[in-house]
Design a protein around this motif. Structure first.
Motif, PDB file in Angstrom:
ATOM      1  N   SER A  15       0.814  -1.107   0.187  1.00 50.23           N
ATOM      2  CA  SER A  15       0.084   0.004   0.086  1.00 50.23           C
ATOM      3  C   SER A  15       0.854   1.435  -0.023  1.00 50.23           C
ATOM      4  O   SER A  15       1.967   1.183   0.434  1.00 50.23           O
ATOM      5  N   GLY A  16       0.356   2.207  -0.413  1.00 52.62           N
ATOM      6  CA  GLY A  16       1.140   3.371  -0.804  1.00 52.62           C
ATOM      7  C   GLY A  16       1.293   4.337   0.476  1.00 52.62           C
ATOM      8  O   GLY A  16       0.662   4.161   1.358  1.00 52.62           O
ATOM      9  N   PRO A  17       2.372   5.366   0.342  1.00 53.97           N
ATOM     10  CA  PRO A  17       2.591   6.059   1.527  1.00 53.97           C
ATOM     11  C   PRO A  17       1.363   7.021   1.710  1.00 53.97           C
ATOM     12  O   PRO A  17       1.443   7.594   2.869  1.00 53.97           O
ATOM     13  N   TRP A  18       0.560   7.371   0.892  1.00 56.80           N
ATOM     14  CA  TRP A  18      -0.403   8.270   1.216  1.00 56.80           C
ATOM     15  C   TRP A  18      -1.523   8.147   2.242  1.00 56.80           C
ATOM     16  O   TRP A  18      -1.871   9.183   2.962  1.00 56.80           O
ATOM     17  N   GLU A  19      -1.723   6.865   2.586  1.00 55.77           N
ATOM     18  CA  GLU A  19      -2.209   6.521   3.822  1.00 55.77           C
ATOM     19  C   GLU A  19      -1.580   6.887   5.218  1.00 55.77           C
ATOM     20  O   GLU A  19      -2.511   7.549   6.019  1.00 55.77           O
ATOM     21  N   GLY A  20      -0.292   6.943   5.133  1.00 58.75           N
ATOM     22  CA  GLY A  20       0.494   7.242   6.248  1.00 58.75           C
ATOM     23  C   GLY A  20       0.445   8.743   6.543  1.00 58.75           C
ATOM     24  O   GLY A  20       0.551   9.233   7.299  1.00 58.75           O
ATOM     25  N   PHE A  21       0.621   9.316   5.412  1.00 58.06           N
ATOM     26  CA  PHE A  21       0.501  11.046   5.152  1.00 58.06           C
ATOM     27  C   PHE A  21      -0.820  11.466   5.727  1.00 58.06           C
ATOM     28  O   PHE A  21      -0.810  12.246   6.466  1.00 58.06           O
ATOM     29  N   ALA A  71       7.378  27.279   5.198  1.00 58.38           N
ATOM     30  CA  ALA A  71       7.240  28.261   3.911  1.00 58.38           C
ATOM     31  C   ALA A  71       5.806  28.415   3.476  1.00 58.38           C
ATOM     32  O   ALA A  71       5.256  29.124   3.068  1.00 58.38           O
ATOM     33  N   LEU A  72       4.913  27.118   3.582  1.00 58.72           N
ATOM     34  CA  LEU A  72       3.763  27.077   3.303  1.00 58.72           C
ATOM     35  C   LEU A  72       2.872  27.374   4.400  1.00 58.72           C
ATOM     36  O   LEU A  72       1.431  27.416   4.296  1.00 58.72           O
ATOM     37  N   GLY A  73       3.305  27.888   5.592  1.00 56.70           N
ATOM     38  CA  GLY A  73       2.534  28.235   6.599  1.00 56.70           C
ATOM     39  C   GLY A  73       2.209  27.232   7.587  1.00 56.70           C
ATOM     40  O   GLY A  73       1.231  27.481   8.398  1.00 56.70           O
ATOM     41  N   TYR A  74       3.013  26.077   7.648  1.00 55.98           N
ATOM     42  CA  TYR A  74       2.630  24.901   8.608  1.00 55.98           C
ATOM     43  C   TYR A  74       3.820  24.467   9.301  1.00 55.98           C
ATOM     44  O   TYR A  74       5.096  24.536   8.710  1.00 55.98           O
ATOM     45  N   ARG A  75       3.616  23.602  10.386  1.00 56.03           N
ATOM     46  CA  ARG A  75       4.720  22.873  10.931  1.00 56.03           C
ATOM     47  C   ARG A  75       4.588  21.480  11.112  1.00 56.03           C
ATOM     48  O   ARG A  75       3.448  21.291  11.355  1.00 56.03           O
ATOM     49  N   VAL A  76       5.645  20.700  10.515  1.00 56.65           N
ATOM     50  CA  VAL A  76       5.491  19.424  10.689  1.00 56.65           C
ATOM     51  C   VAL A  76       6.687  18.707  11.269  1.00 56.65           C
ATOM     52  O   VAL A  76       7.827  19.394  11.215  1.00 56.65           O
ATOM     53  N   ASP A  77       6.625  17.634  11.685  1.00 54.92           N
ATOM     54  CA  ASP A  77       7.854  16.728  12.223  1.00 54.92           C
ATOM     55  C   ASP A  77       8.126  15.784  11.081  1.00 54.92           C
ATOM     56  O   ASP A  77       7.753  14.821  10.683  1.00 54.92           O
ATOM     57  N   GLY A  78       9.624  16.219  10.241  1.00 56.02           N
ATOM     58  CA  GLY A  78       9.918  15.396   9.014  1.00 56.02           C
ATOM     59  C   GLY A  78      10.114  14.091   9.519  1.00 56.02           C
ATOM     60  O   GLY A  78       9.882  13.136   8.602  1.00 56.02           O
ATOM     61  N   LEU A  79      10.803  13.651  10.604  1.00 56.82           N
ATOM     62  CA  LEU A  79      10.926  12.318  10.779  1.00 56.82           C
ATOM     63  C   LEU A  79       9.770  11.361  11.292  1.00 56.82           C
ATOM     64  O   LEU A  79       9.733  10.429  11.063  1.00 56.82           O
ATOM     65  N   ALA A  80       8.784  11.955  11.785  1.00 54.50           N
ATOM     66  CA  ALA A  80       7.453  11.539  12.079  1.00 54.50           C
ATOM     67  C   ALA A  80       6.856  11.260  10.946  1.00 54.50           C
ATOM     68  O   ALA A  80       6.162  10.223  10.683  1.00 54.50           O
ATOM     69  N   VAL A  81       6.915  12.025   9.854  1.00 49.22           N
ATOM     70  CA  VAL A  81       6.366  11.831   8.481  1.00 49.22           C
ATOM     71  C   VAL A  81       6.948  10.468   7.983  1.00 49.22           C
ATOM     72  O   VAL A  81       6.278   9.505   7.330  1.00 49.22           O
ATOM     73  N   LEU A  82       8.209  10.297   7.979  1.00 51.34           N
ATOM     74  CA  LEU A  82       8.873   9.069   7.655  1.00 51.34           C
ATOM     75  C   LEU A  82       8.456   7.763   8.246  1.00 51.34           C
ATOM     76  O   LEU A  82       8.275   6.705   7.670  1.00 51.34           O
ATOM     77  N   ASP A  83       8.229   8.042   9.775  1.00 52.58           N
ATOM     78  CA  ASP A  83       7.893   6.951  10.458  1.00 52.58           C
ATOM     79  C   ASP A  83       6.529   6.160   9.906  1.00 52.58           C
ATOM     80  O   ASP A  83       6.331   4.894  10.184  1.00 52.58           O
ATOM     81  N   GLY A  84       5.729   6.894   9.287  1.00 54.84           N
ATOM     82  CA  GLY A  84       4.442   6.308   8.794  1.00 54.84           C
ATOM     83  C   GLY A  84       4.507   5.946   7.291  1.00 54.84           C
ATOM     84  O   GLY A  84       3.451   5.581   6.766  1.00 54.84           O
TER      85      GLY A  84
END
Length: 208
Positions: A15-21, A71-84
């Motif tokens: 299954s694709g990464p979109w679900e984790g995103f 730059a797009l006006g949001y805060r994310v955790d890059g490593l947490a995104v990869l974890d999913g």
């Protein structure tokens, strides 16, 4: 004459990464599709692209990716995104890989951020990987889809011409250059429909 079948990994075999995103976005109150939006901005030179080519490590990626989100006006955790990013194996597609490997050359063409070490894979995935004659990973070769050089590498490694290949991917942007080179392409939206198209292309049953 068809000589080889080339498969993408995420969104095809698993299954694709979109679900984790989507899970990350919902959990953090972010707009739906934000991570894909970040990744589509400066798509060949952004943090994600550089990470998949092995040009930057995970910590550098996280800092750059988070800056792109700001730059797009949001805060994310890059490593947490990869974890999913982990995906679930699709049994019907893996069975199709097995059957293709019995009659044709097979290749795995995947954009990833780290080599797929066997010690980190499940026994099922190790078995699936063993059915491929060639595995081309962006993090290893320093080139990623949709760069035409990526597809050329796969064809050269398999000893086939693009005209003799069928390629399955879940992203149209990755299929476009393959099609321009002469490959038969199949976009995987519904896996069962994609397998029906693949059966028509190869001329033998892949399911049941």
């Amino acid at each position: 004459m068809l000589e080889a079948v080339l498969f993408d990994m995420g969104g095809v075999i698993v299954s694709g990464p979109w679900e984790g995103f989507a899970v990350y976005e919902r959990a953090n109150g972010l707009p739906e599709g934000l991570i894909r939006r970040i990744n589509s901005t400066d798509a060949d030179s952004n943090a994600w692209a550089r990470m998949e080519r092995g040009e930057i490590g995970l910590e550098e990626f996280a800092a750059a990716f988070e800056a792109e989100a700001v730059a797009l006006g949001y805060r994310v955790d890059g490593l947490a995104v990869l974890d999913g990013l982990g995906g679930e194996l699709r049994p019907a597609v893996s069975e199709a890989v097995r059957r293709c490997s019995e009659r044709l050359k097979t290749g795995l063409l995947t954009n990833n951020y780290a080599p797929m070490a066997s010690s980190e894979r499940s026994a099922e995935m190790v078995e699936v990987m063993g059915w491929f004659d060639v595995v081309v990973e962006s993090s290893v070769v320093g080139v990623r889809k949709p760069d035409p050089a990526f597809y050329t590498m796969a064809c050269e490694a398999l000893g086939v011409e693009p005209l003799g290949c069928v390629f399955l991917d879940d992203l149209g942007v990755n299929l476009k250059p393959a099609r321009a080179m002469g490959m038969t392409t199949i976009k995987v939206v519904d896996p069962d429909e994609a397998l029906a198209e693949l059966e028509a292309a190869v001329g033998f049953p892949l399911r049941g």
